[in-house]
Design a protein around this motif. Structure first.
Motif, mmCIF file in Angstrom:
data_model
loop_
_atom_site.group_PDB
_atom_site.id
_atom_site.type_symbol
_atom_site.label_atom_id
_atom_site.label_comp_id
_atom_site.label_asym_id
_atom_site.label_seq_id
_atom_site.Cartn_x
_atom_site.Cartn_y
_atom_site.Cartn_z
ATOM 1 N N GLU A 172 -7.795 9.788 0.217
ATOM 2 C CA GLU A 172 -6.738 9.206 0.991
ATOM 3 C C GLU A 172 -7.352 8.051 2.056
ATOM 4 O OE1 GLU A 172 -3.838 11.660 2.854
ATOM 5 O OE2 GLU A 172 -3.342 12.629 1.052
ATOM 6 N N ARG A 205 -2.473 9.593 -5.370
ATOM 7 C CA ARG A 205 -3.656 8.626 -5.139
ATOM 8 C C ARG A 205 -3.148 7.598 -4.261
ATOM 9 N NH1 ARG A 205 -6.706 12.202 -6.312
ATOM 10 N NH2 ARG A 205 -7.798 12.803 -8.133
ATOM 11 N N ARG A 206 -3.907 6.863 -3.585
ATOM 12 C CA ARG A 206 -3.271 5.692 -2.752
ATOM 13 C C ARG A 206 -3.860 4.283 -3.663
ATOM 14 N NH1 ARG A 206 -6.136 2.766 1.673
ATOM 15 N NH2 ARG A 206 -8.228 3.714 1.265
ATOM 16 N N PHE A 217 1.271 5.474 -1.880
ATOM 17 C CA PHE A 217 0.914 6.705 -2.582
ATOM 18 C C PHE A 217 1.658 6.932 -3.869
ATOM 19 C CE2 PHE A 217 -0.802 7.806 1.580
ATOM 20 C CZ PHE A 217 -2.286 8.020 1.063
ATOM 21 N N GLU A 220 0.680 -1.217 0.061
ATOM 22 C CA GLU A 220 0.088 0.064 0.051
ATOM 23 C C GLU A 220 0.811 1.243 0.187
ATOM 24 O OE1 GLU A 220 -3.521 2.246 2.727
ATOM 25 O OE2 GLU A 220 -2.851 -0.062 3.022
ATOM 26 N N TYR A 253 -7.225 1.523 -6.698
ATOM 27 C CA TYR A 253 -6.856 2.654 -6.138
ATOM 28 C C TYR A 253 -7.820 3.512 -5.755
ATOM 29 C CZ TYR A 253 -7.981 4.860 -10.695
ATOM 30 O OH TYR A 253 -8.567 5.678 -11.849
#
Length: 381
Positions: free
Chosen positions: A169, A152-153, A138, A136, A165
């Motif tokens: 957040e 984007r995460r 960004f 995980e 994605y």
């Protein structure tokens, strides 16, 4: 001390010596390396030499032909060499880890070199390396409808075979859920305009969806790339349990065989020629075309079977058809229709012809079976 000419002769003999691996760069495989790390005992190319200069505590470099070489250093090079040193520093490279080639981008080469010599990740006495599980973090992602990159995460669930994605957040609902089955990742630094630019593609509603991302850290983006490859390897092992791992590795990720602008006309060949960006995916046997190189979706795609199925590519244009600005033409023939294209110059024309002919002359591959798509092709104007 040393004698310049005899030592230079000895080094050149070492480069040509059989069973040493010295004729190719120890890090990227480029032919005829002109540099050496005299602290590690390896011969390397100019590009990889530039990376080695960044950690002088671990590696020191000299030109084979231009620098002075002391007798003791030449002796050290003689007792080491590329194959011996690679056996030490590449003792346990995981199957999923991408080993860069001579024409790969700098960030792949840099992180491979740092992983080997600086972090010593692949030595025999290191910790056991297992397949990555979840990941995980960004990434900066290019907007679908504009050129702005937004944070984007991303979440990789390797065992579930999914990449997600999120636009928020802390959001619980992902913007996209991507199956590892349909995923590819390829570094496209020039096209994206960032030295760490990565293109992720997957299938969506019959189209190829492109995500363009980067991370400020070269290590982070390469770690993501290798994590995606590891997830792909897990999937392929389950999908094809009868195949050995060595036969699966070439299908973890892939680069485009050829990319660039050409102009195309419509299915009736009476429409005006329009400039389009083309990308040839040889593993999926598809020629994709876009209005712009960074479009989220392709405008059309041409499936490329083999010659026995009635697929051909010819140099030049059909009789009576003339290009608009570009005159170097080629024609792709499929069982359904023909595609008439023009290239900006003869060099590009010949490169496209060679690439397309290579695909058409090759048998259907594992990835063709994997995608389970033997359609003749789908096109739009």
């Amino acid at each position: 001390m040393g004698d310049r000419e005899p030592n230079k002769k000895r080094l050149l003999e070492l480069l040509r010596a059989p069973d040493t691996g010295n004729a190719y760069c120890a890090d990227c495989g480029a032919a005829d390396p002109d540099w050496a790390s005299y602290k590690l005992g390896i011969f390397i190319c100019l590009n990889c030499c530039g990376v080695h200069r960044n950690f002088p505590d671990i590696s020191r470099v000299k030109s084979v032909r231009l620098d002075f070489w002391d007798d003791s250093i030449v002796e050290f090079m003689t007792h080491n060499g590329n194959l011996r040193v690679k056996a030490k520093f590449e003792a346990r490279v995981p199957a999923f880890y991408y080993i860069p080639q001579a024409n790969d981008c700098l960030v792949l080469k840099e992180q491979w070199i740092r992983a080997k010599y600086e972090r010593r990740e692949f030595m025999a006495d290191g910790e056991t390396i297992s397949l990555p599980g979840n990941r995980e973090g960004f990434l900066w992602k290019r907007g679908r409808d504009n050129s702005q990159f937004l944070r984007r995460r991303f979440v990789l669930l390797a065992r579930e075979g999914l990449l997600k994605y999120y636009t928020k957040e802390g959001g619980k609902n992902p913007k996209a859920v991507i199956s590892i089955k349909d995923l590819n990742a390829t570094f496209q630094t020039e096209k994206i305009g960032h030295p760490h630019g990565l293109q992720i593609t997957y299938r969506r509603d019959g189209h190829i969806r492109n995500l363009f991302v980067y991370h400020e850290s070269g290590k982070e983006i390469v770690d993501w790339f290798n994590a995606l490859r590891a997830a792909r390897l897990q999937y392929l092992k389950l999908a094809f349990p009868e195949l050995p791992e060595s036969e699966l590795v070439p299908f973890l990720t892939r680069n485009y065989l050829k990319q660039g602008f050409m102009e195309k006309t419509g299915p009736k060949q009476r429409e005006p020629f329009k400039k389009r960006w083309f990308a040839l995916d040889c593993h999926e046997r598809r020629l994709l075309y876009y209005k712009n190189p960074l479009d989220a979706f392709e405008q059309g795609q041409v499936f490329l079977g083999n010659k026995e199925q009635g697929y051909e590519v010819y140099e030049d244009l059909p009789k009576g058809i003339r290009g608009n600005r570009w005159k170097a033409g080629l024609t792709i023939v499929t069982p359904e229709r023909r595609y008439v294209l023009t290239c900006p110059n003869e060099k590009e024309q010949q490169e496209w012809l060679e690439s397309l002919r290579g695909v058409l002359s090759s048998p259907l591959t594992l990835l063709n079976r994997l995608t389970a798509s033997t359609e003749s092709g789908r096109s739009s104007r």
